[in-house]
Design an enzyme around this catalytic site. Structure first.
Site, mmCIF file in Angstrom:
data_model
loop_
_atom_site.group_PDB
_atom_site.id
_atom_site.type_symbol
_atom_site.label_atom_id
_atom_site.label_comp_id
_atom_site.label_asym_id
_atom_site.label_seq_id
_atom_site.Cartn_x
_atom_site.Cartn_y
_atom_site.Cartn_z
ATOM 1 N N ASP A 1 1.057 -0.827 -0.230
ATOM 2 C CA ASP A 1 -0.053 0.342 0.222
ATOM 3 C C ASP A 1 0.727 1.649 -0.403
ATOM 4 O O ASP A 1 1.385 1.708 0.869
ATOM 5 C CB ASP A 1 -1.032 -0.291 1.019
ATOM 6 N N ASP B 1 -2.515 5.453 -5.022
ATOM 7 C CA ASP B 1 -2.251 4.957 -3.924
ATOM 8 C C ASP B 1 -2.958 3.319 -4.007
ATOM 9 O O ASP B 1 -3.843 2.640 -4.784
ATOM 10 C CB ASP B 1 -3.886 5.259 -3.192
HETATM 11 C C1 74V Z 1 -6.171 -1.021 2.904
HETATM 12 C C2 74V Z 1 -6.801 -0.404 3.349
HETATM 13 N N1 74V Z 1 -7.404 0.918 1.707
HETATM 14 C C3 74V Z 1 -8.009 0.328 1.356
HETATM 15 O O1 74V Z 1 -8.725 1.234 0.477
HETATM 16 C C4 74V Z 1 -9.234 -1.366 2.053
HETATM 17 C C5 74V Z 1 -9.587 -0.659 3.158
HETATM 18 N N2 74V Z 1 -10.469 -1.857 2.889
HETATM 19 C C6 74V Z 1 -10.109 -3.601 2.207
HETATM 20 C C7 74V Z 1 -11.131 -4.570 2.454
HETATM 21 N N3 74V Z 1 -9.436 -3.090 1.114
HETATM 22 C C8 74V Z 1 -9.083 -1.899 0.133
HETATM 23 N N4 74V Z 1 -8.492 -1.464 -0.240
HETATM 24 C C9 74V Z 1 -8.397 -2.981 -1.263
HETATM 25 C C10 74V Z 1 -7.092 -2.498 -2.300
HETATM 26 C C11 74V Z 1 -5.597 -3.714 -2.658
HETATM 27 C C12 74V Z 1 -5.029 -3.223 -3.702
HETATM 28 C C13 74V Z 1 -6.043 -2.151 -3.639
HETATM 29 O O2 74V Z 1 -7.196 -1.945 -3.403
HETATM 30 C C14 74V Z 1 -6.354 1.767 1.970
HETATM 31 C C15 74V Z 1 -6.604 2.846 3.246
HETATM 32 C C16 74V Z 1 -5.988 3.809 3.154
HETATM 33 C C17 74V Z 1 -4.576 3.929 2.134
HETATM 34 N N5 74V Z 1 -4.700 2.957 0.956
HETATM 35 C C18 74V Z 1 -4.969 2.005 1.837
#
Ligand code: 74V
Length: 338
Positions: free
Chosen positions: A38, A224
């Site tokens: 991330d 992101d």
């Molecule tokens: C990981 C926490 N995030 C999500 O948006 C998020 C939340 N909850 C779930 C279930 N999935 C998420 N992202 C799936 C994903 C994986 C790769 C692309 O998207 C974000 C929070 C802000 C910073 N950046 C990350």
């Protein structure tokens, strides 16, 4: 194969084009975890064996058990991270983390409480922040910084490929120390990060079809890798959705599937280049029992100043544009994904 000099690409799993994650190990003997790499955060956390049995999101995922690791070092400092979508609380521990074949001694958080929303929907166990050190909570040195200080990488960059087709294997790939030409065509266009210490760039506008509709006087775009969709200021996104005839319901914006082929391209103007998404890039076509549902992968999100207002370009964008994150030159490179 060590074409990136010491590192091996990490294959990623693609869950419904909305979650992309890869495997790391923590401890000895190795405890395996699926983590989102991330760029929107800078800490590593995984669920803890010590998490409360009432934390549903915790016991439905792999959990780290310090008592089973010979290389565990106690820390115990409190930890909590707040995302727009949920929060994580726990405490710090230290152990050997292996990412892309590279072992690092890493301070990370054992999560003892995970908010049910959104983590009960997570197919991944935890999050490995690939952001800059100044984004890291508790001043912890992030994983990629620990790897860079080992001087095993050919280049101080990492690259991300996200497939657009859940049936395609691998679902994606993270490369530490370089890029993978198997997954992009043409050359990279580079954009300097706006300010040192964040994976964000200055965007010059967002156009729909040929009309410049938003951010005409300039705005910030966060790249992101940990977000599924594209988010923008709620007012902008709602007028964008109105333009394409999308309806908002409890699970997001939807369009009538037979209007999809007529939808306009949406273009993000960055670094003198135009990065367009066609309808097949930004519509998730899901065949459900009650018939086909066409989800628009845009969400309104108002991020308060000083960070916001921002547009967040997540997996929807990265699946179309292979992305290189360059820590050496503090810039982001985009190439057309294969
Ligand atoms: C990981 C926490 N995030 C999500 O948006 C998020 C939340 N909850 C779930 C279930 N999935 C998420 N992202 C799936 C994903 C994986 C790769 C692309 O998207 C974000 C929070 C802000 C910073 N950046 C990350």
């Amino acid at each position: 194969d060590d074409r990136n000099n010491g590192t091996v690409p990490t294959p990623l799993t693609n869950y419904l084009d909305t979650q992309y994650f890869g495997e790391i190990s923590i401890g000895f003997p190795a405890q395996m975890f699926n983590v989102v790499f991330d760029t929107g955060s800078a800490n590593l956390w995984v669920p803890s064996q010590k998490c409360s049995p009432f934390s549903t999101a915790c016991f439905t995922h792999n959990r780290y058990d310090a008592s089973k690791s010979q290389t565990y070092v106690e820390n115990g400092t409190g930890f909590s991270i707040q995302y727009a979508s949920g929060n994580v609380r726990g405490f710090l521990s230290e152990d050997v983390v292996v990412v892309g074949g590279i072992p690092v001694v890493q301070v990370f958080a054992e999560a003892t409480s995970l908010s049910a929303m959104p983590f009960i929907f997570a197919k991944f166990d935890g999050v490995l922040g690939m952001g800059y050190p100044n984004m890291a909570i508790d001043g912890i040195t992030p994983v990629f910084d620990r790897i860079m200080s080992q001087h095993v990488l050919e280049e101080e960059v990492f690259s991300v490929y996200y497939s657009r087709d859940p049936k395609r294997s691998p679902g994606g790939e993270l490369v530490l120390g370089g890029t993978d030409p198997n997954y992009y065509t043409g050359s990279f266009n580079h954009i300097d990060t706006r300010e040192l210490g964040k994976w964000e760039v200055t965007m010059k506008g967002v156009s729909v079809g040929r009309e410049m509709m938003f951010c005409a006087e300039g705005c910030t775009a966060v790249i992101d890798t940990g977000s599924s969709y594209i988010t923008g200021p709620a007012s902008s996104v709602s007028s964008l959705m109105k333009t394409i005839g999308a309806q908002l319901d409890e699970s997001g914006y939807k369009v009538n599937c037979d209007s999809v082929k007529a939808l306009p391209r949406i273009t993000f103007h960055m670094g003198g280049q135009e990065y367009s998404l066609t309808q097949e890039d930004y519509i998730l076509w899901q065949s459900q029992i009650q018939g086909d549902v066409c989800i628009v992968t845009f969400r309104g999100l108002d991020v308060p100043p000083p960070t916001g207002p921002v547009w967040i370009l997540g997996a929807t964008f990265i699946a179309r544009y292979y992305t290189e994150f360059d820590r050496r030159n503090n810039r982001i490179g985009f190439a057309t994904a294969k």
